[in-house]
Enzyme design. Structure first.
Site, PDB file in Angstrom:
ATOM      1  CG  ASP A 164      -4.780  -1.402  -4.911  1.00 36.54           C
ATOM      2  OD1 ASP A 164      -4.377  -2.554  -5.128  1.00 36.54           O
ATOM      3  OD2 ASP A 164      -5.032  -0.970  -3.763  1.00 36.54           O
ATOM      4  CG  HIS A 202      -2.093  -0.984   0.977  1.00 39.03           C
ATOM      5  ND1 HIS A 202      -2.548  -1.831   1.965  1.00 39.03           N
ATOM      6  CD2 HIS A 202      -2.823  -1.273  -0.126  1.00 39.03           C
ATOM      7  CE1 HIS A 202      -3.536  -2.571   1.471  1.00 39.03           C
ATOM      8  NE2 HIS A 202      -3.713  -2.263   0.214  1.00 39.03           N
ATOM      9  CG  ASP A 229      -3.261 -11.610  -9.998  1.00 39.59           C
ATOM     10  OD1 ASP A 229      -2.623 -10.649  -9.557  1.00 39.59           O
ATOM     11  OD2 ASP A 229      -3.283 -12.724  -9.465  1.00 39.59           O
ATOM     12  CG  ASP A 242     -16.550  -1.122 -15.410  1.00 41.11           C
ATOM     13  OD1 ASP A 242     -15.330  -0.908 -15.269  1.00 41.11           O
ATOM     14  OD2 ASP A 242     -17.024  -1.756 -16.368  1.00 41.11           O
TER      15      ASP A 242
END
Lengths: 285, 285
Positions: free
Chosen positions: B160, B66, B163, B141
Site C-alpha cells: 500500500d 482500503h 506512486d 524500510d
C-alpha cells in the site's frame, strides 16, 4: 498550486471539488436558444464538449458512458426492436444502440440541433452511424414527443440528458415517467443517466421515487467509472414496466457481434453489484 | 473558470488533468526525512492527507481503496493467517485486514513514522484498530524488511505504497518481487496498488511484467472507483505464488462478520471483470 497555462475547469458544488483538463485551444463557442456550447481541444483527452459549463464528453473517455447507457438496457430486454433516445445529441449512445442487429428502429429526439451539428464536426466517430436507415433524428422537445407518442409503441427508452437543471429538468419528473410508462410495451425498459453515486444521492433517490410513483414495476441502478464527470464515478437507473428486472441476456451479450471497450457481461454484472453504502442510500426507493 | 477561494489542486501529467478540493484550512505541514506531508480540512471530503503534492486519502472516500486493498486478496487466500502490509502508514488497510478473524498476525512496515502519527491525529477512525494484539507496527524500510524475512513466513503481502517515485520506487521492481515470492508460502498472494487503468497503463504493464519475471505463477488486476485519485478510477494487482488465482472464498465473503461500505462478493467479481480496453492493454503481461 495554481494551474499554469490554459485549462478548462468544472466546479462541482455538491462535491466541493473541481476537475480540470489542460487545453490546447478553444475551437468553438456559441449560445444556442437552449444552452451555451463550447468545444475545446485538450492536451490528453482529445476534443471536449462543454454545455453550460459542464463537461458533456471527451473523445477519450466517452466510450464508458455511451456503452453503459446502451448495452445493459438492450441486453436486459428480451427483444428490443423499437428504441427511443431522448437527448443524446452527440449521437454516441445512438451509435451503440445501432450496433444491435435486433433493433429495427431508433428515434433520437434531441432538443438542440446544434449539439448534433457540432458533434458531426468535432466528434465524427460518434455520428458515423447516423446514416443508418434504422435511425431517425428528430430535433424537438423529448417530453412533448413522448406525451404525443402512441401507447405501447416502444421497447426501450434511453434518456441521455444533461443534469436536471435547464432544459433537462422535466426529464427527471413523475409526469414524464408516466408518459414513458404509457408508451412502453409490456416488459419495456427505461434507462436514464442518474448522476454520481457519491455526490448526487438526492437526485438518484428522487428519480427512483418518481419512477416508482409513475408505476414502474422494478428498478435497477448501475454504476461505472466516468473519469471526466464529477467524482469520476457515474450511474444509470433502469426502470421496467410490468415485471421485474431479472438478469439479462448474458449469452447474447457474450456473443455480441460488435466491439466494445468497456462493456462485457462481466462489467454489466459489476455495474449491477451495488456497494453497501449506495444500496443503503437507495433503500426504500 | 478560475477557482475562487482556497483549493488544494493536484495536477496529473499523464492525464493532462487536475483534481481540486475546496479547502477550509491547512491544518498541518511538515517535511519529514522522506517526504512532505500536508493535512487539510476540506469543505466536503473531511480531512485530506497530501504527500509530495499527491492526494493520499480523504476521510470521505478512502473506504473504497482500503477495502479493495484488503478484502479481495484475503478472500482469495484459503487461510490468510500471516499478513504483511508495506507502506499503508495511515493504517486504513491495516484496520480492514484486522477485521478478518482468521488473521493471526499483521506486521505493518511503514518507512515514515510521521504518516502514522498524523493519521492518529487527523484520521483516528483509521488507526482505531492499531492496539489489536495481532498487529505490530514497524517503522522501517519495507524492501529491506522483506529481504531479511524468513522464507515462506507469510501468507499475504499488501503493498500500500505511494506512486513509483521517491521512497516507493523500489517497491515496483523485480528484485523486490523476488524477495516477496521467497517469503510467501505456497499459494501465497501479493497485492499492490497499480495506479489508474486509464492513465497509468505503462506502470501497470511494467509492474505485471516484473511480477511474472520474479516468478509469480498468476496475476489478476482489479479495478474500482477512487474519486480523489487521478481519473477517479484505480487498480490493484494480485500475484500468486505457485498456482493460479482461481476464484475466491465467495461464501465466506458473503458471510463476512464485519461491515463494509464498498466490498461485497459482487463488487469483488466486478473488480475482476476487466473492460476490453484494459484487458487489451494488459495482454501479454
Amino acid at each position: 498550486m495554481t494551474l499554469d497555462g490554459q485549462w478548462f475547469t468544472e466546479r462541482c458544488k455538491e462535491g466541493g471539488s473541481a476537475f480540470s483538463l489542460k487545453v490546447r485551444a478553444k475551437l468553438h463557442e456559441e449560445q444556442t436558444p437552449y444552452q451555451r456550447i463550447e468545444i475545446y481541444d485538450t492536451e490528453a483527452f482529445g476534443h471536449l464538449m462543454v454545455i453550460d459549463g459542464f463537461v458533456m464528453l471527451t473523445a477519450r473517455d466517452n466510450f464508458v458512458y455511451h456503452e453503459m447507457m446502451a448495452h445493459p438496457v438492450l441486453y436486459t430486454h428480451e427483444a428490443p426492436r423499437r428504441v427511443l433516445v431522448i437527448g443524446g445529441g452527440d449521437c454516441g449512445t445512438l451509435r451503440e444502440v445501432l450496433r444491435h442487429p435486433e433493433v429495427e428502429r431508433v428515434v433520437q429526439v434531441e432538443i438542440d440541433e446544434r449539439v448534433t451539428r457540432l458533434a458531426e464536426r468535432y466528434f465524427p466517430e460518434l455520428t458515423e452511424a447516423n446514416g443508418d436507415p434504422r435511425a431517425e433524428l428528430v430535433f424537438a422537445d423529448g417530453i412533448r414527443w413522448v406525451a404525443e407518442a402512441p401507447e405501447a409503441s416502444l421497447d426501450v427508452i434511453i434518456v441521455d440528458s444533461t443534469d436536471p437543471i435547464g432544459p433537462a429538468e422535466g426529464l427527471f419528473n413523475e409526469p414524464f415517467y408516466r408518459d414513458c410508462l404509457r408508451v412502453l410495451g409490456e416488459g419495456g425498459l427505461l434507462v436514464q443517466q442518474s448522476e454520481s453515486p457519491l455526490y448526487h444521492q438526492r437526485i438518484l433517490t428522487a428519480m427512483r421515487r418518481a419512477m416508482r410513483a409513475a408505476g414502474f414495476a422494478d428498478l435497477a441502478t448501475l454504476h461505472f467509472p466516468q473519469p471526466t464527470y464529477p467524482s469520476g464515478w457515474w450511474s444509470a437507473t433502469m426502470a421496467r414496466k410490468g415485471r421485474p428486472i431479472d438478469g439479462f441476456r448474458e449469452a447474447d451479450a457474450a456473443a455480441r457481434p460488435f466491439p466494445t471497450r468497456y462493456y462485457t457481461p462481466g462489467t454489466h454484472r459489476g455495474a449491477l453489484a451495488l456497494p453497501p453504502f449506495l444500496a443503503a442510500a437507495l433503500e426504500g426507493t
